[in-house]
Design a protein around this motif. Structure first.
Motif, PDB file in Angstrom:
ATOM      1  N   ARG A 131     -35.605  13.807 -17.415  1.00  0.00           N
ATOM      2  CA  ARG A 131     -34.584  13.149 -16.613  1.00  0.00           C
ATOM      3  C   ARG A 131     -35.183  12.885 -15.244  1.00  0.00           C
ATOM      4  O   ARG A 131     -35.908  13.726 -14.698  1.00  0.00           O
ATOM      5  CB  ARG A 131     -33.329  14.030 -16.515  1.00  0.00           C
ATOM      6  N   ARG A 164     -31.567   6.019 -21.358  1.00  0.00           N
ATOM      7  CA  ARG A 164     -30.171   5.967 -20.934  1.00  0.00           C
ATOM      8  C   ARG A 164     -30.080   6.081 -19.413  1.00  0.00           C
ATOM      9  O   ARG A 164     -30.930   6.691 -18.774  1.00  0.00           O
ATOM     10  CB  ARG A 164     -29.404   7.127 -21.585  1.00  0.00           C
ATOM     11  N   ASP A 194     -27.399   7.476 -16.620  1.00  0.00           N
ATOM     12  CA  ASP A 194     -26.191   8.275 -16.439  1.00  0.00           C
ATOM     13  C   ASP A 194     -25.718   8.181 -14.993  1.00  0.00           C
ATOM     14  O   ASP A 194     -26.484   8.493 -14.055  1.00  0.00           O
ATOM     15  CB  ASP A 194     -26.455   9.745 -16.791  1.00  0.00           C
ATOM     16  N   ASN A 226     -27.383  18.870 -12.870  1.00  0.00           N
ATOM     17  CA  ASN A 226     -26.335  18.158 -12.142  1.00  0.00           C
ATOM     18  C   ASN A 226     -26.073  18.791 -10.782  1.00  0.00           C
ATOM     19  O   ASN A 226     -25.813  18.090  -9.794  1.00  0.00           O
ATOM     20  CB  ASN A 226     -25.047  18.138 -12.972  1.00  0.00           C
ATOM     21  N   GLY A 266     -22.872  11.228 -16.387  1.00  0.00           N
ATOM     22  CA  GLY A 266     -22.786  10.748 -17.754  1.00  0.00           C
ATOM     23  C   GLY A 266     -22.820   9.242 -17.830  1.00  0.00           C
ATOM     24  O   GLY A 266     -22.771   8.543 -16.812  1.00  0.00           O
ATOM     25  N   PRO A 267     -22.879   8.700 -19.020  1.00  0.00           N
ATOM     26  CA  PRO A 267     -22.955   7.249 -19.196  1.00  0.00           C
ATOM     27  C   PRO A 267     -21.605   6.582 -19.000  1.00  0.00           C
ATOM     28  O   PRO A 267     -20.566   7.236 -18.995  1.00  0.00           O
ATOM     29  CB  PRO A 267     -23.424   7.119 -20.647  1.00  0.00           C
ATOM     30  N   GLY A 289     -18.499  10.468 -22.697  1.00  0.00           N
ATOM     31  CA  GLY A 289     -19.397  11.404 -22.035  1.00  0.00           C
ATOM     32  C   GLY A 289     -18.655  12.243 -21.021  1.00  0.00           C
ATOM     33  O   GLY A 289     -17.419  12.203 -20.929  1.00  0.00           O
ATOM     34  N   ALA A 309     -27.291   6.807 -10.062  1.00  0.00           N
ATOM     35  CA  ALA A 309     -27.506   7.141 -11.470  1.00  0.00           C
ATOM     36  C   ALA A 309     -28.863   7.804 -11.624  1.00  0.00           C
ATOM     37  O   ALA A 309     -29.776   7.623 -10.794  1.00  0.00           O
ATOM     38  CB  ALA A 309     -27.421   5.896 -12.344  1.00  0.00           C
ATOM     39  N   ASN A 328     -31.831   8.561 -14.859  1.00  0.00           N
ATOM     40  CA  ASN A 328     -32.143   8.019 -16.181  1.00  0.00           C
ATOM     41  C   ASN A 328     -32.938   9.022 -16.999  1.00  0.00           C
ATOM     42  O   ASN A 328     -33.656   9.867 -16.466  1.00  0.00           O
ATOM     43  CB  ASN A 328     -32.884   6.683 -16.075  1.00  0.00           C
TER      44      ASN A 328
END
Length: 436
Positions: free
Chosen positions: A95, A111, A113, A147, A191-192, A196, A256, A258
């Motif tokens: 991440r 992704r 997020d 997070n 989250g996305p 989520g 965000a 990723n």
């Protein structure tokens, strides 16, 4: 010693053949190898990342029966990066705001997020700068520490120390009641857009407070990204986290992080190319199996001049130049091994040819010396004759050292020796006659 052309040339030929056989063997191993193993990190237990990895392996092994993926379990994303650094895996899920591997290069983005700060509808908190002194809820889960670290970076930008904002790690269903009882002032979820943690957190707060919560916008997102490039500026569409009433109520900008697949710098271009292409080609199948985890798969931006982690050059070549045939890829592979082997064979041939030429020259010189000894012996007497005889015996011994060489060279050497020997015999007979 004499007639040395045969052996070196034969040896050079054998060495050259050995090099060609080695090159052919490498090519055969590459083409016909029955199974290749790629070690891949799993992601934290119970997270969407692990579900995606499992889906990816299932699809990839079906598409490529000769490829086997060996899962390497890691407790968190920081450990995933460390496994790549320590050469324990070939493919790692990371991440962007977690510690990055120093030897990693990007393959694909999996992704994005959004980092959402969710507050109740009538909260006095209107900006991330207002979080100082507050208690914040963070959903419990595999990424809760990541997070929390993301929140630390945001607070740092606004001039706050991490300890200025207390955290409580709560189950998502408990976050709404905690806000309704004013036990916590807000929640931070990552989250996305779609199913989520953010969507679930918004729903939990809406149920408990019987009102539509709000998402704080990051009006200075670009400035935050410049200071902390592990984030990216991200536009959330209207209703991205709740359809009715819409949350947010208009398009808004947030931060965000990723998720991406990273491979080591040392991975062969042809391998990185094949893996990256396989992921993009199977996106539809992956989305059917794990829609939340796979729907956002995309190639990294090759035009980015300052990427967080550079794109692996093998996959970048595909993104820039389009599809390549198997023969184009195999040619690159053979360049790596075939050219050095060919050059090595040529150098060995040149070396032995040079040695053969030097030895032949030395042989010719020795032969000429035998002839000159014979000529000088015809007139020499006394001590000089004895010296020539000693030199003759040494030259004969040198000549016989090459007795297993080519027959033609042996014949020439033998003729020279016999010629010199007859000269000595004649001179000896003449000397005896004179003394008589």
């Amino acid at each position: 010693m004499f007639g040395a052309f045969g052996k070196p040339r034969t040896l050079a030929l054998l060495v050259s053949i050995a090099f060609l056989v080695a090159a052919a063997a490498l090519g055969a191993i590459y083409i016909f190898q029955p199974k290749a193993t790629i070690r891949i990190t799993t992601g934290p237990e119970g997270g969407q990342a692990r579900r995606f990895i499992e889906a990816f392996i299932k699809v990839a092994e079906k598409q490529h029966p000769r490829v086997h993926f060996e899962q390497v379990t890691v407790p968190d994303l920081a450990s995933s990066a460390k496994a790549l650094e320590d050469h324990k895996v070939d493919l790692a899920l990371i991440r962007s705001d977690a510690p990055l591997p120093i030897n990693g290069e990007t393959l694909v983005i999996l992704r994005h997020d959004a980092v959402a700060i969710v507050v109740p509808n009538k909260s006095a908190i209107s900006s991330p700068a207002d979080l100082s002194g507050k208690i914040i809820a963070i959903p419990v889960g595999p990424a809760q520490n990541d997070n929390s670290h993301a929140l630390d970076l945001i607070l740092n930008y606004y001039g706050m120390q991490p300890q200025a904002v207390k955290r409580e790690f709560l189950a998502i269903d408990d976050i709404g009641p905690a806000i309704e009882r004013k036990r916590v002032a807000a929640a931070v979820a990552v989250g996305p857009v779609g199913p989520g943690d953010v969507v679930d957190t918004v729903a939990s707060i809406a149920r408990a407070t019987r009102n539509t919560p709000k998402i704080l916008a990051f009006d200075d997102a670009d400035a935050i990204v410049k200071r902390f490039p592990m984030f990216e500026s991200y536009d959330v569409p209207q209703g991205g986290f709740k359809a009715k009433p819409k949350v947010p109520d208009d398009t808004m900008t947030t931060l965000a992080v990723n998720y991406r697949f990273v491979v080591p710098i040392t991975m062969l271009d042809i391998v990185a190319n094949a893996i990256g292409r396989s992921i993009l080609a199977t996106k539809a199948q992956l989305t059917n199996i794990a829609p939340t985890a796979a729907a956002q798969i995309e190639a990294p931006d090759v035009s980015d001049t300052n990427p967080l982690l550079p794109i692996h050059p093998g996959f970048a070549a595909f993104l820039n130049n389009g599809d390549q045939s198997f023969f184009d890829q195999a040619q690159s592979f053979l360049y790596i091994f075939g050219i050095p082997l060919s050059v090595g064979a040529s150098l060995v041939t040149l070396l032995f040819s040079t040695l053969a030429a030097r030895r032949a020259k030395k042989d010719r010189a020795a032969t000429q010396r035998l002839l000159s000894i014979a000529q000088e012996a015809a007139t020499a007497e006394g001590e000089r004759l004895e010296a020539l005889e000693k030199e003759f015996h040494k030259a004969v011994a040198d000549c016989l050292g090459g007795a297993d060489d080519e027959k033609a060279d042996q014949w020439k050497t033998s003729m020279a020796i016999q010629h010199a020997l007859r000269r000595f015999e004649r001179h000896g007979e003449a000397a005896k006659s004179g003394s008589a």
